[in-house]
Design a protein around this motif. Sequence first.
Motif, PDB file in Angstrom:
ATOM      1  N   ALA A  24       0.830  -1.213   0.000  1.00  0.00           N
ATOM      2  CA  ALA A  24       0.000   0.000   0.000  1.00  0.00           C
ATOM      3  C   ALA A  24       0.864   1.263   0.000  1.00  0.00           C
ATOM      4  O   ALA A  24       0.573   2.218  -0.733  1.00  0.00           O
ATOM      5  CB  ALA A  24      -0.949   0.001   1.197  1.00  0.00           C
ATOM      6  N   GLU A  25       1.911   1.253   0.772  1.00  0.00           N
ATOM      7  CA  GLU A  25       2.820   2.412   0.811  1.00  0.00           C
ATOM      8  C   GLU A  25       3.490   2.617  -0.546  1.00  0.00           C
ATOM      9  O   GLU A  25       3.627   3.750  -1.020  1.00  0.00           O
ATOM     10  CB  GLU A  25       3.880   2.209   1.890  1.00  0.00           C
ATOM     11  CG  GLU A  25       4.845   3.359   2.029  1.00  0.00           C
ATOM     12  CD  GLU A  25       5.890   3.107   3.103  1.00  0.00           C
ATOM     13  OE1 GLU A  25       7.037   3.546   2.905  1.00  0.00           O
ATOM     14  OE2 GLU A  25       5.572   2.479   4.121  1.00  0.00           O
ATOM     15  N   ALA A  26       3.886   1.518  -1.189  1.00  0.00           N
ATOM     16  CA  ALA A  26       4.521   1.616  -2.503  1.00  0.00           C
ATOM     17  C   ALA A  26       3.545   2.159  -3.541  1.00  0.00           C
ATOM     18  O   ALA A  26       3.918   2.995  -4.378  1.00  0.00           O
ATOM     19  CB  ALA A  26       5.047   0.246  -2.926  1.00  0.00           C
ATOM     20  N   LEU A  27       2.311   1.703  -3.501  1.00  0.00           N
ATOM     21  CA  LEU A  27       1.290   2.228  -4.417  1.00  0.00           C
ATOM     22  C   LEU A  27       1.079   3.719  -4.184  1.00  0.00           C
ATOM     23  O   LEU A  27       1.000   4.504  -5.136  1.00  0.00           O
ATOM     24  CB  LEU A  27      -0.048   1.506  -4.204  1.00  0.00           C
ATOM     25  CG  LEU A  27      -0.215   0.151  -4.850  1.00  0.00           C
ATOM     26  CD1 LEU A  27      -1.433  -0.551  -4.276  1.00  0.00           C
ATOM     27  CD2 LEU A  27      -0.323   0.286  -6.347  1.00  0.00           C
ATOM     28  N   ARG A  62      -2.321   7.003 -16.422  1.00  0.00           N
ATOM     29  CA  ARG A  62      -1.484   5.930 -16.966  1.00  0.00           C
ATOM     30  C   ARG A  62      -0.008   6.107 -16.572  1.00  0.00           C
ATOM     31  O   ARG A  62       0.679   5.148 -16.230  1.00  0.00           O
ATOM     32  CB  ARG A  62      -1.647   5.913 -18.488  1.00  0.00           C
ATOM     33  CG  ARG A  62      -0.860   4.871 -19.200  1.00  0.00           C
ATOM     34  CD  ARG A  62      -1.138   4.936 -20.716  1.00  0.00           C
ATOM     35  NE  ARG A  62      -0.363   3.963 -21.423  1.00  0.00           N
ATOM     36  CZ  ARG A  62      -0.673   2.683 -21.547  1.00  0.00           C
ATOM     37  NH1 ARG A  62      -1.768   2.214 -20.997  1.00  0.00           N
ATOM     38  NH2 ARG A  62       0.100   1.857 -22.219  1.00  0.00           N
ATOM     39  N   GLU A  63       0.460   7.348 -16.625  1.00  0.00           N
ATOM     40  CA  GLU A  63       1.866   7.621 -16.312  1.00  0.00           C
ATOM     41  C   GLU A  63       2.195   7.231 -14.874  1.00  0.00           C
ATOM     42  O   GLU A  63       3.290   6.715 -14.597  1.00  0.00           O
ATOM     43  CB  GLU A  63       2.190   9.098 -16.559  1.00  0.00           C
ATOM     44  CG  GLU A  63       2.155   9.510 -18.017  1.00  0.00           C
ATOM     45  CD  GLU A  63       0.749   9.615 -18.609  1.00  0.00           C
ATOM     46  OE1 GLU A  63      -0.233   9.816 -17.850  1.00  0.00           O
ATOM     47  OE2 GLU A  63       0.626   9.469 -19.840  1.00  0.00           O
ATOM     48  N   ALA A  67       4.882   4.518 -13.752  1.00  0.00           N
ATOM     49  CA  ALA A  67       5.948   4.932 -12.831  1.00  0.00           C
ATOM     50  C   ALA A  67       6.039   3.969 -11.648  1.00  0.00           C
ATOM     51  O   ALA A  67       7.137   3.643 -11.185  1.00  0.00           O
ATOM     52  CB  ALA A  67       5.703   6.363 -12.355  1.00  0.00           C
ATOM     53  N   TRP A  68       4.889   3.489 -11.173  1.00  0.00           N
ATOM     54  CA  TRP A  68       4.873   2.530 -10.060  1.00  0.00           C
ATOM     55  C   TRP A  68       5.554   1.229 -10.458  1.00  0.00           C
ATOM     56  O   TRP A  68       6.422   0.737  -9.743  1.00  0.00           O
ATOM     57  CB  TRP A  68       3.426   2.272  -9.633  1.00  0.00           C
ATOM     58  CG  TRP A  68       3.249   1.077  -8.751  1.00  0.00           C
ATOM     59  CD1 TRP A  68       3.618   0.959  -7.435  1.00  0.00           C
ATOM     60  CD2 TRP A  68       2.678  -0.180  -9.115  1.00  0.00           C
ATOM     61  NE1 TRP A  68       3.289  -0.293  -6.961  1.00  0.00           N
ATOM     62  CE2 TRP A  68       2.716  -1.008  -7.980  1.00  0.00           C
ATOM     63  CE3 TRP A  68       2.125  -0.680 -10.291  1.00  0.00           C
ATOM     64  CZ2 TRP A  68       2.228  -2.313  -7.988  1.00  0.00           C
ATOM     65  CZ3 TRP A  68       1.638  -1.970 -10.303  1.00  0.00           C
ATOM     66  CH2 TRP A  68       1.692  -2.765  -9.156  1.00  0.00           C
ATOM     67  N   ILE A  69       5.187   0.662 -11.584  1.00  0.00           N
ATOM     68  CA  ILE A  69       5.739  -0.638 -11.967  1.00  0.00           C
ATOM     69  C   ILE A  69       7.205  -0.526 -12.383  1.00  0.00           C
ATOM     70  O   ILE A  69       7.981  -1.460 -12.213  1.00  0.00           O
ATOM     71  CB  ILE A  69       4.887  -1.326 -13.066  1.00  0.00           C
ATOM     72  CG1 ILE A  69       5.150  -2.830 -13.112  1.00  0.00           C
ATOM     73  CG2 ILE A  69       5.102  -0.701 -14.423  1.00  0.00           C
ATOM     74  CD1 ILE A  69       4.645  -3.590 -11.931  1.00  0.00           C
ATOM     75  N   ASP A  73      13.315   2.063  -7.276  1.00  0.00           N
ATOM     76  CA  ASP A  73      13.338   1.863  -5.832  1.00  0.00           C
ATOM     77  C   ASP A  73      12.369   0.786  -5.375  1.00  0.00           C
ATOM     78  O   ASP A  73      12.440   0.328  -4.234  1.00  0.00           O
ATOM     79  CB  ASP A  73      13.013   3.171  -5.106  1.00  0.00           C
ATOM     80  CG  ASP A  73      14.080   4.233  -5.304  1.00  0.00           C
ATOM     81  OD1 ASP A  73      15.252   3.871  -5.560  1.00  0.00           O
ATOM     82  OD2 ASP A  73      13.747   5.426  -5.194  1.00  0.00           O
ATOM     83  N   LEU A  74      11.454   0.378  -6.234  1.00  0.00           N
ATOM     84  CA  LEU A  74      10.459  -0.639  -5.868  1.00  0.00           C
ATOM     85  C   LEU A  74      10.730  -2.001  -6.509  1.00  0.00           C
ATOM     86  O   LEU A  74       9.953  -2.935  -6.314  1.00  0.00           O
ATOM     87  CB  LEU A  74       9.053  -0.167  -6.266  1.00  0.00           C
ATOM     88  CG  LEU A  74       8.550   1.086  -5.572  1.00  0.00           C
ATOM     89  CD1 LEU A  74       7.162   1.460  -6.078  1.00  0.00           C
ATOM     90  CD2 LEU A  74       8.530   0.903  -4.059  1.00  0.00           C
ATOM     91  N   GLN A  75      11.825  -2.143  -7.233  1.00  0.00           N
ATOM     92  CA  GLN A  75      12.077  -3.400  -7.944  1.00  0.00           C
ATOM     93  C   GLN A  75      12.227  -4.586  -6.995  1.00  0.00           C
ATOM     94  O   GLN A  75      11.747  -5.683  -7.295  1.00  0.00           O
ATOM     95  CB  GLN A  75      13.273  -3.267  -8.878  1.00  0.00           C
ATOM     96  CG  GLN A  75      13.005  -2.323 -10.045  1.00  0.00           C
ATOM     97  CD  GLN A  75      11.678  -2.594 -10.746  1.00  0.00           C
ATOM     98  OE1 GLN A  75      11.437  -3.691 -11.248  1.00  0.00           O
ATOM     99  NE2 GLN A  75      10.795  -1.604 -10.768  1.00  0.00           N
TER     100      GLN A  75
END
Length: 93
Positions: A24-27, A62-63, A67-69, A73-75
């Motif tokens: 949730a924090e990452a989203l 969409r952007e 950006a999330w996927i 830093d989220l990999q």
Amino acid sequence: MVYALLQLNVTDADALAAYREKAAEALARHGGKVEAAAPQPTVLEGERPAPDIAGVLSFPDRESALAWIDDPDLQELHALRRKGAESNIVLVG
């Protein structure tokens, strides 16, 4: 607003639980949130079996979803999700 359909088939419950603690924090970093999620979803039509977990994510645009996927830093977090479940995420919009 755009949505992403999430389907997970659990392969490692502990890894998926660790992912969910941080998801949730990452989203939120990209304006995203979980709109709905269901363990044991029901297939209304089609031949494919239901996934173990299904969800709907929302993003402002969409952007933001891309950006999330793609966030470097989220990999590691995305890798944890992939370790915990076979995942399919489809952007709608």
